[in-house]
Design a protein around this motif. Sequence first.
Motif, mmCIF file in Angstrom:
data_model
loop_
_atom_site.group_PDB
_atom_site.id
_atom_site.type_symbol
_atom_site.label_atom_id
_atom_site.label_comp_id
_atom_site.label_asym_id
_atom_site.label_seq_id
_atom_site.Cartn_x
_atom_site.Cartn_y
_atom_site.Cartn_z
ATOM 1 N N UNK A 161 69.762 109.823 130.229
ATOM 2 C CA UNK A 161 70.331 109.063 129.192
ATOM 3 C C UNK A 161 69.509 108.244 128.041
ATOM 4 N N UNK A 162 69.916 106.947 128.130
ATOM 5 C CA UNK A 162 69.475 106.510 126.884
ATOM 6 C C UNK A 162 67.954 106.527 126.805
ATOM 7 N N UNK A 200 58.177 116.844 126.527
ATOM 8 C CA UNK A 200 57.962 115.984 124.537
ATOM 9 C C UNK A 200 59.286 115.610 124.529
ATOM 10 N N UNK A 201 59.792 115.720 124.944
ATOM 11 C CA UNK A 201 61.476 115.593 124.370
ATOM 12 C C UNK A 201 62.142 113.941 124.248
ATOM 13 N N UNK A 202 61.074 114.277 125.649
ATOM 14 C CA UNK A 202 61.474 112.021 126.557
ATOM 15 C C UNK A 202 60.510 111.302 125.268
ATOM 16 N N UNK A 203 59.728 111.681 125.623
ATOM 17 C CA UNK A 203 58.551 110.889 124.488
ATOM 18 C C UNK A 203 59.197 110.438 122.698
ATOM 19 N N UNK A 204 59.339 112.028 122.071
ATOM 20 C CA UNK A 204 60.144 111.635 121.021
ATOM 21 C C UNK A 204 61.358 110.707 120.915
ATOM 22 N N UNK A 206 62.045 108.756 122.836
ATOM 23 C CA UNK A 206 61.172 106.700 122.887
ATOM 24 C C UNK A 206 60.826 106.205 121.841
ATOM 25 N N UNK A 207 60.581 107.504 120.837
ATOM 26 C CA UNK A 207 59.891 106.597 119.231
ATOM 27 C C UNK A 207 61.433 105.899 118.449
ATOM 28 N N UNK A 208 62.975 106.251 119.079
ATOM 29 C CA UNK A 208 63.838 105.513 118.207
ATOM 30 C C UNK A 208 64.082 104.780 119.195
ATOM 31 N N UNK A 209 64.089 104.734 120.866
ATOM 32 C CA UNK A 209 65.186 104.245 121.801
ATOM 33 C C UNK A 209 65.171 102.751 120.565
ATOM 34 N N UNK A 214 69.417 99.023 120.186
ATOM 35 C CA UNK A 214 69.686 98.301 119.547
ATOM 36 C C UNK A 214 71.705 98.571 118.459
ATOM 37 N N UNK A 215 71.326 98.788 117.634
ATOM 38 C CA UNK A 215 72.912 99.423 116.852
ATOM 39 C C UNK A 215 73.684 100.196 117.992
#
Length: 330
Positions: A161-162, A200-204, A206-209, A214-215
């Motif tokens: 999900x998020x 690897x995709x999940x780590x990416x 997290x970088x924008x989480x 917030x948005x």
Amino acid sequence: MRRAGENTRAVAAARADDFAAAVASLEGAAAPEDVAGQAFASGRAAFAAVTTTFLRGGTHVVAPAPGAGVLANVLARFGVSADFVDVTDLTRVRQAIKPTTKILYAETLADPSTSVADIRSLYRIARQAGALLVVDSTLATPVVCRPLEHGADLVLHAAEALLGGGDCAGGVVTGRPDLIGRLRRVCGDLGGSLSPAEAARLCLGLGTLPLRVRRMCSTAMVFAAAIAKHPQVRHVGYPGLPGHPGHQLARRLFDSGPEGTRFGTCVTVTPAGDAGVLVKGLRLAEPNPAPGGPRTRAVPLGDSVRFSLGLEDAEDLIADVTRALDSLSV
């Protein structure tokens, strides 16, 4: 010399461990003790690992729902009993507790009701019973709330999900290192490990989480307040609205920033007309049950529609839903 197969397994484990450690650092940012994490192939795999690790024949669990069918359909066959109660009703939770209760399970933000769990009170009930408090925080994420800071023993996420942005597969559990160590052994015995590609995709993701959530929370607040005023809407479920039963509790538990308290990214709308027709009339929101994507997703759930807000402008989403609601009255 390490063989090729061993090297591949080592790389896979490293990537999954990196993801789990990153989530643990977010969930445990202000926790009173060290926090560890364990990654899984899915949220369901994570939940199954928690229940099979800490429950056995003759034990009991209190939960708000059967939990992906594991409690009602699988563990019941092995002598694990369960009571399913509204965990926002603390009196009912206390009444459901038994001497054999080993897990009290709750959701920070319930899907689709948007009810808010009183984690601190549930912690006290669990401690008195000698049970673990396990909290599913999928719809909150650490950007909204960190249950470990309020007494939870373990925090679970369906990372598809998020955390990962809605287009990955994975799960993760964080908590005390001794508890996570037991989970890790079960994961190794039963499988359900996170693949290196998904890690690897999940780590990416997290970088924008923080930016994404917030948005989305800001948009959800504006969206919920506007749609609640529409004459074709019977009810809007969102903790940010003052009339929501969990509003004051959310203000105490949830994080805030310059945009105000973050009340989550999902809004449940009960229209006066058919929920399925409302979803079919939408142009911007996609009919998708999985929350967390960059595009707003809407799914009918009984007589209501659960909106998982994306990154679109709030005004555009409000206009789209307003037009679809107007058509219900024609």
